[in-house]
Scaffold this motif. Structure first.
Motif, PDB file in Angstrom:
ATOM      1  N   CYS A  74       0.915  -1.286   0.044  1.00 26.06           N
ATOM      2  CA  CYS A  74       0.064   0.085   0.149  1.00 26.06           C
ATOM      3  C   CYS A  74       0.914   1.327   0.216  1.00 26.06           C
ATOM      4  O   CYS A  74       1.519   1.407   0.971  1.00 26.06           O
ATOM      5  N   CYS A 101      -0.020   4.072   3.277  1.00 27.74           N
ATOM      6  CA  CYS A 101       0.428   3.829   4.754  1.00 27.74           C
ATOM      7  C   CYS A 101       1.653   2.858   4.616  1.00 27.74           C
ATOM      8  O   CYS A 101       2.249   2.571   5.992  1.00 27.74           O
ATOM      9  N   TRP A 116       1.856  -0.668   4.516  1.00 29.02           N
ATOM     10  CA  TRP A 116       1.521  -1.961   4.646  1.00 29.02           C
ATOM     11  C   TRP A 116       1.649  -2.807   3.593  1.00 29.02           C
ATOM     12  O   TRP A 116       1.855  -2.344   2.458  1.00 29.02           O
ATOM     13  N   CYS A 132      -5.758  -2.799   0.914  1.00 22.40           N
ATOM     14  CA  CYS A 132      -5.029  -2.531   2.149  1.00 22.40           C
ATOM     15  C   CYS A 132      -6.072  -2.703   3.056  1.00 22.40           C
ATOM     16  O   CYS A 132      -7.054  -2.103   3.181  1.00 22.40           O
ATOM     17  N   CYS A 139      -5.965   1.200   5.097  1.00 25.83           N
ATOM     18  CA  CYS A 139      -6.877   2.325   4.508  1.00 25.83           C
ATOM     19  C   CYS A 139      -7.597   2.097   3.161  1.00 25.83           C
ATOM     20  O   CYS A 139      -8.142   2.805   2.570  1.00 25.83           O
TER      21      CYS A 139
END
Ligand SMILES: C[S@@+](CC[C@H](N)C(=O)[O-])C[C@H]1O[C@@H](n2cnc3c(N)ncnc32)[C@H](O)[C@@H]1O
Ligand SMILES: [Zn+2]
Length: 389
Positions: free
Chosen positions: A255, A258, A260, A274, A277
């Protein structure tokens, strides 16, 4: 072309005088009639160490340096390793041949080293017959090694080792995504862990080439430094071994908002969004999800006495980092990237690692990036630890 003498390890080499090939304050080896890059001594030193380790278990080694330049690798291996019964040094550049010959002579290796001036693929295919194959091949091309993978695999004995360099880091690290897809059949990404992505795409592409020949692949050592990637892989024949290697191919899902990330094998269900988010994730690969090095092999190499190698301090540092990180999860975090998202100044990496370990998570530094760390802790926990410093 003026030649000068240099000493690498215990080998004396005649090389093109670098002072004639300076551009913008630094040496540009591609301008010389015959290639020699003094900065790659570090890579050649590690090659000597790896081959010494291999020679412990395999006697009478038959080795090949098919893209040799002035012959530094093949000559150094034959002189400094011991246990090599024959070395073939080859370069397509006719101007390189007299220099290779002279280097063989000044190191007294005329009885062991043979010289060829052919296309590397042609030479390797000529050695693809049983009885002619090599124990070790070192592919050190300009740019990508992919065009030499197939012939190298065919020219290796069962259990043989291939070393390869890739200097096309811009495609592999996501700067030129189309070029990466053309060469490696993979989607790269320019992100905080792009050097690990690049190395894993390179390894993944090699594994795909090997499994076609029913070879399983074990990565003994691979790393990313300066302007290149380097790998040492062992090939073992067998459909089951090849299937086991194939099962370690997959994707990294990431992602961009963020940070991730997760990895998924080819036969697993893809995650599209994700979990934090809910934005669509990027799919990176296919790439190698297996280990980037064999820990026991690294420890054994690290125990060698290498005081005669000019780059031994740097080697020790790299080996220590690789031993620490080679069994850690895939991808690393950049403390700078996390802190820039959080709009705070970055804390020392050592304190983050200490706190993560204190909470029971595995955490380590990484050789890929001096501002990076690896951990199995979830993203929220990492952010929490950084914010609570
Ligand atoms: C990066 S240089 C090798 C440097 C050398 N291994 C060293 O450590 O000093 C790549 C070499 O590959 C040679 N070369 C390029 N294409 C080739 C081919 N198809 N067959 C054989 N040699 C080739 C070039 O002439 C050049 O010397
Ligand atoms: Zn996200």
């Amino acid at each position: 072309m003026r030649l000068i003498k240099v000493k690498e390890g215990t080998t004396i080499l005649l090389v093109p005088d670098f002072s004639e090939y300076f551009r913008k304050g630094s040496y540009d080896p591609s301008r010389a009639t015959v290639f020699y890059n003094p900065k790659m001594e570090f890579s050649r030193d590690i090659g000597v160490m790896v081959l010494r380790e291999i020679a412990k278990n395999r006697g009478n080694l038959l080795i090949c340096d098919p893209l040799a330049g002035m012959g530094a690798r093949g000559i150094r291996y034959t002189k400094e390793v011991g246990g090599i019964s024959k070395c073939i040094i080859n370069d397509i550049n006719k101007s390189a041949i007299p220099i290779i010959m002279e280097n063989i002579k000044i190191n007294n290796l005329e009885n062991i080293v043979e010289v060829e001036c052919k296309d590397a693929n042609l030479l390797l295919i000529e050695h693809s017959k049983r009885g002619e194959r090599f124990d070790f091949i070192d592919l050190d091309p300009f740019g990508s090694p992919v065009n030499f993978f197939d012939a190298s695999i065919r020219a290796l004995k069962n259990g043989g080792i291939l070393a390869f360099t890739a200097t096309d880091t811009a495609p592999l690290c996501g700067v030129y995504q189309k070029a990466c897809f053309r060469k490696y059949g993979a989607i790269s990404i320019k992100t905080e862990f792009c050097h690990e992505v690049g190395l894993r795409i390179l390894l993944g592409s090699f594994v795909q080439a090997s499994i076609k020949h029913d070879f399983g692949v074990e990565v003994l050592l691979s790393y990313s430094v300066d302007h290149y990637f380097r790998a040492y892989v062992r090939l073992d024949l067998g459909a089951r071994k090849a299937d086991a290697s194939a099962s370690l191919l997959g994707y990294i899902l990431y992602c961009e908002k963020c940070g991730w990330r997760t990895s998924t094998h080819l036969n697993e269900r893809m995650i599209n969004d994700c979990p934090s988010c809910l934005l669509e994730v990027k799919r990176v690969g296919p790439l190698w999800l297996g280990k980037i090095a064999n820990r026991e092999f690294l420890i054994s190499i690290n125990n060698q006495n290498i005081s005669e190698l000019n780059t031994y301090r740097r080697i020790k540092k790299l080996m220590d980092l690789l031993i620490e990180e080679c069994e850690m999860p895939i991808t690393y975090f950049s403390v700078d990237r996390i802190c820039s998202r959080l709009k705070i100044s970055p804390p020392p990496i050592s304190s983050i690692i200490e706190k993560l370990r204190g909470m029971g998570y595995r955490a380590s530094r990484t050789h890929f990036n001096s501002k990076g760390f690896k951990t199995e802790a979830p993203m929220e926990m990492i952010v929490d630890i950084i914010l609570r410093r």
